[in-house]
Design a protein around this motif. Structure first.
Motif, PDB file in Angstrom:
ATOM      1  N   GLY A 286      -3.393  -5.060  -1.396  1.00  0.00           N
ATOM      2  CA  GLY A 286      -4.717  -4.476  -1.251  1.00  0.00           C
ATOM      3  C   GLY A 286      -4.964  -4.062   0.178  1.00  0.00           C
ATOM      4  N   GLU A 287      -6.218  -3.712   0.443  1.00  0.00           N
ATOM      5  CA  GLU A 287      -6.586  -3.263   1.779  1.00  0.00           C
ATOM      6  C   GLU A 287      -8.080  -3.437   1.996  1.00  0.00           C
ATOM      7  N   THR A 288      -8.463  -3.399   3.254  1.00  0.00           N
ATOM      8  CA  THR A 288      -9.878  -3.384   3.599  1.00  0.00           C
ATOM      9  C   THR A 288     -10.222  -1.941   3.926  1.00  0.00           C
TER      10      THR A 288
ATOM     11  N   ILE B 115      -8.564  -5.342  -3.778  1.00  0.00           N
ATOM     12  CA  ILE B 115      -7.333  -5.911  -4.331  1.00  0.00           C
ATOM     13  C   ILE B 115      -6.888  -4.942  -5.416  1.00  0.00           C
ATOM     14  N   ALA B 116      -5.746  -4.326  -5.204  1.00  0.00           N
ATOM     15  CA  ALA B 116      -5.260  -3.288  -6.101  1.00  0.00           C
ATOM     16  C   ALA B 116      -4.632  -3.871  -7.357  1.00  0.00           C
ATOM     17  N   PRO B 117      -4.656  -3.107  -8.448  1.00  0.00           N
ATOM     18  CA  PRO B 117      -3.913  -3.551  -9.631  1.00  0.00           C
ATOM     19  C   PRO B 117      -2.413  -3.500  -9.323  1.00  0.00           C
ATOM     20  N   PRO B 118      -1.612  -4.337  -9.970  1.00  0.00           N
ATOM     21  CA  PRO B 118      -0.175  -4.394  -9.675  1.00  0.00           C
ATOM     22  C   PRO B 118       0.540  -3.043  -9.699  1.00  0.00           C
ATOM     23  N   ALA B 119       0.094  -2.117 -10.500  1.00  0.00           N
ATOM     24  CA  ALA B 119       0.724  -0.795 -10.572  1.00  0.00           C
ATOM     25  C   ALA B 119       0.647  -0.044  -9.233  1.00  0.00           C
ATOM     26  N   GLU B 120      -0.290  -0.410  -8.366  1.00  0.00           N
ATOM     27  CA  GLU B 120      -0.457   0.258  -7.071  1.00  0.00           C
ATOM     28  C   GLU B 120       0.262  -0.452  -5.927  1.00  0.00           C
ATOM     29  N   TRP B 121       0.788  -1.638  -6.151  1.00  0.00           N
ATOM     30  CA  TRP B 121       1.366  -2.432  -5.062  1.00  0.00           C
ATOM     31  C   TRP B 121       2.547  -1.738  -4.388  1.00  0.00           C
ATOM     32  N   ALA B 122       3.415  -1.101  -5.141  1.00  0.00           N
ATOM     33  CA  ALA B 122       4.590  -0.440  -4.552  1.00  0.00           C
ATOM     34  C   ALA B 122       4.156   0.654  -3.576  1.00  0.00           C
ATOM     35  N   GLY B 123       3.152   1.431  -3.939  1.00  0.00           N
ATOM     36  CA  GLY B 123       2.652   2.479  -3.056  1.00  0.00           C
ATOM     37  C   GLY B 123       2.028   1.919  -1.794  1.00  0.00           C
ATOM     38  N   LEU B 124       1.273   0.841  -1.925  1.00  0.00           N
ATOM     39  CA  LEU B 124       0.678   0.197  -0.753  1.00  0.00           C
ATOM     40  C   LEU B 124       1.761  -0.368   0.160  1.00  0.00           C
ATOM     41  N   GLN B 125       2.798  -0.959  -0.440  1.00  0.00           N
ATOM     42  CA  GLN B 125       3.907  -1.513   0.347  1.00  0.00           C
ATOM     43  C   GLN B 125       4.636  -0.397   1.089  1.00  0.00           C
ATOM     44  N   GLU B 126       4.839   0.730   0.429  1.00  0.00           N
ATOM     45  CA  GLU B 126       5.508   1.872   1.038  1.00  0.00           C
ATOM     46  C   GLU B 126       4.720   2.388   2.245  1.00  0.00           C
ATOM     47  N   THR B 127       3.421   2.465   2.104  1.00  0.00           N
ATOM     48  CA  THR B 127       2.563   2.903   3.208  1.00  0.00           C
ATOM     49  C   THR B 127       2.657   1.928   4.375  1.00  0.00           C
ATOM     50  N   PHE B 128       2.604   0.637   4.089  1.00  0.00           N
ATOM     51  CA  PHE B 128       2.720  -0.369   5.136  1.00  0.00           C
ATOM     52  C   PHE B 128       4.073  -0.281   5.837  1.00  0.00           C
ATOM     53  N   ASN B 129       5.141  -0.155   5.056  1.00  0.00           N
ATOM     54  CA  ASN B 129       6.481  -0.056   5.640  1.00  0.00           C
ATOM     55  C   ASN B 129       6.591   1.166   6.550  1.00  0.00           C
ATOM     56  N   GLY B 130       5.933   2.244   6.190  1.00  0.00           N
ATOM     57  CA  GLY B 130       5.920   3.431   7.041  1.00  0.00           C
ATOM     58  C   GLY B 130       5.250   3.157   8.373  1.00  0.00           C
ATOM     59  N   TRP B 131       4.266   2.258   8.367  1.00  0.00           N
ATOM     60  CA  TRP B 131       3.572   1.887   9.606  1.00  0.00           C
ATOM     61  C   TRP B 131       4.462   1.051  10.511  1.00  0.00           C
ATOM     62  N   THR B 132       5.341   0.242   9.949  1.00  0.00           N
ATOM     63  CA  THR B 132       6.143  -0.682  10.754  1.00  0.00           C
ATOM     64  C   THR B 132       7.554  -0.194  11.050  1.00  0.00           C
TER      65      THR B 132
ATOM     66  N   ASN C  52      -6.734  -2.417   7.567  1.00  0.00           N
ATOM     67  CA  ASN C  52      -6.114  -3.726   7.372  1.00  0.00           C
ATOM     68  C   ASN C  52      -5.531  -3.802   5.973  1.00  0.00           C
ATOM     69  N   ASP C  53      -4.295  -4.262   5.884  1.00  0.00           N
ATOM     70  CA  ASP C  53      -3.659  -4.479   4.595  1.00  0.00           C
ATOM     71  C   ASP C  53      -3.830  -5.932   4.199  1.00  0.00           C
ATOM     72  N   ILE C  54      -3.936  -6.191   2.930  1.00  0.00           N
ATOM     73  CA  ILE C  54      -3.977  -7.555   2.420  1.00  0.00           C
ATOM     74  C   ILE C  54      -2.606  -7.826   1.841  1.00  0.00           C
ATOM     75  N   GLN C  55      -1.956  -8.845   2.359  1.00  0.00           N
ATOM     76  CA  GLN C  55      -0.599  -9.141   1.939  1.00  0.00           C
ATOM     77  C   GLN C  55      -0.529 -10.541   1.375  1.00  0.00           C
ATOM     78  N   MET C  56       0.135 -10.669   0.232  1.00  0.00           N
ATOM     79  CA  MET C  56       0.352 -11.963  -0.393  1.00  0.00           C
ATOM     80  C   MET C  56       1.760 -12.429  -0.023  1.00  0.00           C
ATOM     81  N   ALA C  57       1.843 -13.601   0.552  1.00  0.00           N
ATOM     82  CA  ALA C  57       3.149 -14.160   0.901  1.00  0.00           C
ATOM     83  C   ALA C  57       3.911 -14.485  -0.372  1.00  0.00           C
ATOM     84  N   THR C  58       5.205 -14.278  -0.330  1.00  0.00           N
ATOM     85  CA  THR C  58       6.026 -14.574  -1.501  1.00  0.00           C
ATOM     86  C   THR C  58       6.858 -15.832  -1.324  1.00  0.00           C
ATOM     87  N   ASP C  59       6.747 -16.479  -0.134  1.00  0.00           N
ATOM     88  CA  ASP C  59       7.558 -17.667   0.108  1.00  0.00           C
ATOM     89  C   ASP C  59       6.761 -18.902   0.500  1.00  0.00           C
TER      90      ASP C  59
END
Length: 73
Positions: A46-48, A6-23, A53-60
């Motif tokens: 975060g990730e495993t 589980i990454a610190p919040p400062a890393e979330w944008a980078g993890l999201q960017e990597t995931f978006n590149g995958w999709t 595998n990415d760990i994603q927190m739902a926002t809704d």
């Protein structure tokens, strides 16, 4: 299997960017078959390691998502 990271919040944008590149290259049909429902309503936090595998927190809602699996909290 290594523990989840589980990454610190400062890393979330980078993890999201990597995931978006995958999709982003997926066509509509492939996206429907590959990407779990609700994946666009979350934030990668975060990730495993070594499992791709990415760990994603739902926002809704109250679900945490691991790509391919949903876990209730």
């Amino acid at each position: 299997m290594p523990p989840a990271y589980i990454a610190p919040p400062a890393e979330w944008a980078g993890l999201q960017e990597t995931f978006n590149g995958w999709t982003e290259h997926l066509g509509d049909e492939e996206r429907e078959e590959t990407v779990p429902d609700g994946i666009d309503h979350g934030r990668v936090i975060g990730e495993t390691p070594h499992a791709d595998n990415d760990i994603q927190m739902a926002t809704d809602d109250d679900q945490w998502r691991v790509r391919g699996t949903s876990l209730r909290v």
